[in-house]
Design a protein around this motif. Structure first.
Motif, PDB file in Angstrom:
ATOM      1  N   ALA A  81       0.976  -0.844   0.013  1.00 15.14           N
ATOM      2  CA  ALA A  81      -0.135   0.458  -0.096  1.00 15.14           C
ATOM      3  C   ALA A  81       1.081   0.755   0.062  1.00 15.14           C
ATOM      4  O   ALA A  81       1.047   1.747   1.613  1.00 15.14           O
ATOM      5  CB  ALA A  81      -1.261  -0.307   1.068  1.00 15.14           C
ATOM      6  N   ALA A  82       1.421   1.764  -1.156  1.00 20.84           N
ATOM      7  CA  ALA A  82       2.262   3.058  -1.215  1.00 20.84           C
ATOM      8  C   ALA A  82       1.385   3.632  -1.689  1.00 20.84           C
ATOM      9  O   ALA A  82       0.476   4.116  -1.917  1.00 20.84           O
ATOM     10  CB  ALA A  82       3.214   2.684  -2.120  1.00 20.84           C
ATOM     11  N   HIS A  83       1.855   5.218  -0.985  1.00 17.60           N
ATOM     12  CA  HIS A  83       1.584   6.709  -1.166  1.00 17.60           C
ATOM     13  C   HIS A  83       2.086   7.668  -1.276  1.00 17.60           C
ATOM     14  O   HIS A  83       3.363   7.478  -0.725  1.00 17.60           O
ATOM     15  CB  HIS A  83       0.440   7.010   0.234  1.00 17.60           C
ATOM     16  CG  HIS A  83      -0.369   5.994   0.261  1.00 17.60           C
ATOM     17  ND1 HIS A  83      -2.402   6.355   0.018  1.00 17.60           N
ATOM     18  CD2 HIS A  83      -0.625   4.915   1.688  1.00 17.60           C
ATOM     19  CE1 HIS A  83      -3.052   5.021   0.843  1.00 17.60           C
ATOM     20  NE2 HIS A  83      -1.596   4.227   1.338  1.00 17.60           N
ATOM     21  N   VAL A  84       2.285   8.908  -2.119  1.00 20.43           N
ATOM     22  CA  VAL A  84       3.003   9.825  -2.181  1.00 20.43           C
ATOM     23  C   VAL A  84       2.180  10.785  -1.431  1.00 20.43           C
ATOM     24  O   VAL A  84       1.019  11.509  -1.549  1.00 20.43           O
ATOM     25  CB  VAL A  84       3.390  10.034  -3.883  1.00 20.43           C
ATOM     26  CG1 VAL A  84       4.102  11.691  -4.470  1.00 20.43           C
ATOM     27  CG2 VAL A  84       4.007   9.026  -4.652  1.00 20.43           C
ATOM     28  N   ILE A  85       2.942  11.289  -0.966  1.00 18.36           N
ATOM     29  CA  ILE A  85       2.413  12.146   0.273  1.00 18.36           C
ATOM     30  C   ILE A  85       3.309  13.680  -0.536  1.00 18.36           C
ATOM     31  O   ILE A  85       4.545  13.868  -0.280  1.00 18.36           O
ATOM     32  CB  ILE A  85       2.915  12.493   1.608  1.00 18.36           C
ATOM     33  CG1 ILE A  85       1.769  11.341   2.002  1.00 18.36           C
ATOM     34  CG2 ILE A  85       2.029  13.504   2.597  1.00 18.36           C
ATOM     35  CD1 ILE A  85       2.206  10.782   3.614  1.00 18.36           C
ATOM     36  N   VAL A  86       2.204  14.782  -0.702  1.00 23.14           N
ATOM     37  CA  VAL A  86       3.149  16.411  -1.585  1.00 23.14           C
ATOM     38  C   VAL A  86       3.653  17.841  -0.180  1.00 23.14           C
ATOM     39  O   VAL A  86       1.649  17.360   0.439  1.00 23.14           O
ATOM     40  CB  VAL A  86       2.818  16.737  -2.282  1.00 23.14           C
ATOM     41  CG1 VAL A  86       3.457  18.259  -3.601  1.00 23.14           C
ATOM     42  CG2 VAL A  86       2.352  15.214  -3.258  1.00 23.14           C
ATOM     43  N   LEU A  87       3.833  17.855   0.113  1.00 20.94           N
ATOM     44  CA  LEU A  87       3.977  18.510   0.849  1.00 20.94           C
ATOM     45  C   LEU A  87       3.756  20.448   0.946  1.00 20.94           C
ATOM     46  O   LEU A  87       2.826  20.692   1.261  1.00 20.94           O
ATOM     47  CB  LEU A  87       5.427  19.125   2.100  1.00 20.94           C
ATOM     48  CG  LEU A  87       6.134  18.026   2.887  1.00 20.94           C
ATOM     49  CD1 LEU A  87       7.303  17.993   3.075  1.00 20.94           C
ATOM     50  CD2 LEU A  87       5.204  17.606   3.412  1.00 20.94           C
ATOM     51  N   GLU A  88       3.439  20.518  -0.789  1.00 20.88           N
ATOM     52  CA  GLU A  88       2.794  21.530  -0.911  1.00 20.88           C
ATOM     53  C   GLU A  88       1.721  20.959  -2.670  1.00 20.88           C
ATOM     54  O   GLU A  88       2.782  19.947  -2.704  1.00 20.88           O
ATOM     55  CB  GLU A  88       3.847  22.703  -2.194  1.00 20.88           C
ATOM     56  CG  GLU A  88       4.894  23.156  -0.849  1.00 20.88           C
ATOM     57  CD  GLU A  88       5.163  24.881  -1.298  1.00 20.88           C
ATOM     58  OE1 GLU A  88       4.887  25.358  -2.113  1.00 20.88           O
ATOM     59  OE2 GLU A  88       6.905  24.461  -1.167  1.00 20.88           O
TER      60      GLU A  88
END
Length: 87
Positions: free
Chosen positions: A39-46
């Motif tokens: 279960a892979a996620h990309v989290i973007v700070l902006e």
């Protein structure tokens, strides 16, 4: 996935989806990890993006920018968003 290997919950964190090579690598890596059963996620700070995010699964933009005028409180808000997202 290799037999006997446990599925993992993985978060890849990038500062923005502005359009550089690192951002593309993060998306490619997320897809590959998902293909392996994780279960892979990309989290973007902006919330800056030059990619068409509508076609990406598990791509999350934080609402509070690290450049928020609240100074150190901005990081506290982002930390809270991350905790909620990863729960």
């Amino acid at each position: 996935m290799t037999p006997g290997m446990n599925s993992r919950k993985i978060a890849l964190v990038v500062d923005s989806m502005y359009g550089g090579g690192a951002e593309k690598v993060a998306l490619t890596l997320r897809r590959a990890l998902e293909g392996c059963g994780h279960a892979a996620h990309v989290i973007v700070l902006e919330s800056v993006s030059h990619y068409d995010a509508s076609t990406e699964r598990q791509l999350h933009f934080l609402h509070t920018s690290p450049r928020h005028t609240g100074g150190g409180r901005a990081y506290a808000h982002q930390a809270q968003e991350l905790r909620e997202l990863l729960a």
